[in-house]
Design a protein around this motif. Structure first.
Motif, PDB file in Angstrom:
ATOM      1  N   GLN A 113     -92.143 106.906  -2.384  1.00 10.22           N
ATOM      2  CA  GLN A 113     -92.765 106.191  -3.674  1.00 10.22           C
ATOM      3  C   GLN A 113     -94.217 106.259  -3.714  1.00 10.22           C
ATOM      4  O   GLN A 113     -94.837 106.780  -4.874  1.00 10.22           O
ATOM      5  CB  GLN A 113     -92.333 104.755  -3.542  1.00 10.22           C
ATOM      6  CG  GLN A 113     -90.983 104.521  -3.863  1.00 10.22           C
ATOM      7  CD  GLN A 113     -90.382 102.999  -3.627  1.00 10.22           C
ATOM      8  OE1 GLN A 113     -90.877 102.320  -2.860  1.00 10.22           O
ATOM      9  NE2 GLN A 113     -89.461 102.656  -4.295  1.00 10.22           N
ATOM     10  N   TYR A 123     -91.613 108.387 -10.063  1.00 11.87           N
ATOM     11  CA  TYR A 123     -90.306 108.094  -8.686  1.00 11.87           C
ATOM     12  C   TYR A 123     -89.052 107.683  -9.489  1.00 11.87           C
ATOM     13  O   TYR A 123     -88.167 108.303  -9.073  1.00 11.87           O
ATOM     14  CB  TYR A 123     -90.925 106.801  -7.695  1.00 11.87           C
ATOM     15  CG  TYR A 123     -89.523 106.500  -6.638  1.00 11.87           C
ATOM     16  CD1 TYR A 123     -89.617 107.268  -5.576  1.00 11.87           C
ATOM     17  CD2 TYR A 123     -88.846 105.352  -7.023  1.00 11.87           C
ATOM     18  CE1 TYR A 123     -88.405 106.987  -4.729  1.00 11.87           C
ATOM     19  CE2 TYR A 123     -87.964 105.094  -6.077  1.00 11.87           C
ATOM     20  CZ  TYR A 123     -87.679 105.919  -4.879  1.00 11.87           C
ATOM     21  OH  TYR A 123     -86.614 105.660  -4.113  1.00 11.87           O
ATOM     22  N   MET A 170     -95.597 109.998  -4.378  1.00 12.21           N
ATOM     23  CA  MET A 170     -95.260 110.394  -5.797  1.00 12.21           C
ATOM     24  C   MET A 170     -96.385 109.857  -6.392  1.00 12.21           C
ATOM     25  O   MET A 170     -96.991 110.458  -7.709  1.00 12.21           O
ATOM     26  CB  MET A 170     -93.779 110.069  -6.124  1.00 12.21           C
ATOM     27  CG  MET A 170     -92.917 110.835  -5.577  1.00 12.21           C
ATOM     28  SD  MET A 170     -90.855 110.687  -6.068  1.00 12.21           S
ATOM     29  CE  MET A 170     -91.305 111.367  -7.761  1.00 12.21           C
ATOM     30  N   LYS A 171     -96.606 108.406  -6.513  1.00 16.99           N
ATOM     31  CA  LYS A 171     -97.559 107.692  -7.347  1.00 16.99           C
ATOM     32  C   LYS A 171     -98.907 108.510  -7.108  1.00 16.99           C
ATOM     33  O   LYS A 171     -99.798 108.870  -8.168  1.00 16.99           O
ATOM     34  CB  LYS A 171     -97.465 106.223  -6.948  1.00 16.99           C
ATOM     35  CG  LYS A 171     -98.651 105.280  -7.840  1.00 16.99           C
ATOM     36  CD  LYS A 171     -98.326 103.872  -7.499  1.00 16.99           C
ATOM     37  CE  LYS A 171     -99.501 103.356  -8.263  1.00 16.99           C
ATOM     38  NZ  LYS A 171     -99.374 101.812  -8.039  1.00 16.99           N
ATOM     39  N   ARG A 197     -88.749 105.300   2.253  1.00 12.77           N
ATOM     40  CA  ARG A 197     -88.755 105.015   0.898  1.00 12.77           C
ATOM     41  C   ARG A 197     -90.393 104.932   0.428  1.00 12.77           C
ATOM     42  O   ARG A 197     -90.405 105.300  -0.771  1.00 12.77           O
ATOM     43  CB  ARG A 197     -87.765 103.935   0.626  1.00 12.77           C
ATOM     44  CG  ARG A 197     -87.782 103.492  -0.987  1.00 12.77           C
ATOM     45  CD  ARG A 197     -86.455 102.620  -1.178  1.00 12.77           C
ATOM     46  NE  ARG A 197     -86.484 101.568  -0.312  1.00 12.77           N
ATOM     47  CZ  ARG A 197     -87.195 100.391  -0.181  1.00 12.77           C
ATOM     48  NH1 ARG A 197     -88.243 100.068  -1.327  1.00 12.77           N
ATOM     49  NH2 ARG A 197     -86.948  99.597   0.729  1.00 12.77           N
TER      50      ARG A 197
END
Length: 174
Positions: A97, A107, A100-101, A93
């Motif tokens: 996250q 997210y 993606m950031k 996870r």
């Protein structure tokens, strides 16, 4: 729950944003309905020898691979609004996250639960003294090519599906 998505990432360095491969397994009503695997070019295509030793992926393998940003439109429909499962959910996870950031992706657009199901924690609660993926798979007779992202995601999916079918002889530690 018989409908979910299992995911696994492999990293090129110690940075959680250095995804070099991803495996995703979609399960509907207890049946695997889709499997997805891709190599991913990590930032600057940089690797640490320690991670390559674990999974065998090298810079030459990902030099032509898509970046996470380029791959995201393919990943989005596989993950959107899914019940997520991973063997170490906090790790996978966080990788999703943070990656993606890094690429400016939101997210929350995936509409995923705040916490995912964790097969490591599930099997620990069932009485397994050690819950490494390879150990759980060996005990549950699930085929595994460890540190291949798709094989790891598939094994995680099968562990999740079989969590209530643990042979009695494996529960002696409870």
């Amino acid at each position: 729950m018989d409908t979910f998505t299992a995911i696994d990432f492999e990293l090129a360095t110690a940075a959680y944003t250095s995804v070099c491969s991803v495996g995703i397994v979609n399960v509907k009503e207890g049946k695997i309905v889709n499997e997805f695997y891709s190599l991913v070019q990590p930032p600057d295509n940089k690797y640490m020898w320690q991670t390559t030793r674990v999974h065998g992926i090298k810079a030459k393998d990902t030099v032509e691979a898509p970046t996470f940003l380029a791959l995201f439109p393919t990943l989005f429909p596989l993950l959107f609004n899914e019940h997520m499962v991973a063997h170490n959910e906090a790790f996978d996870r966080a990788v999703l996250q943070q990656t993606m950031k890094l690429f400016g992706l939101d997210y929350t657009s995936l509409k995923l639960p705040e916490l995912w199901e964790c097969t490591s924690l599930i099997y620990k609660a069932k009485g397994f003294p050690k819950t490494k993926l390879s150990i759980c798979c060996q005990l549950m007779n699930i085929q595994l090519d460890h540190h291949d992202a798709l094989s790891d995601a598939r094994a995680c999916a099968l562990l999740y599906l079989n969590q209530n079918n643990i042979p009695d002889n494996l529960l002696l530690n409870t």
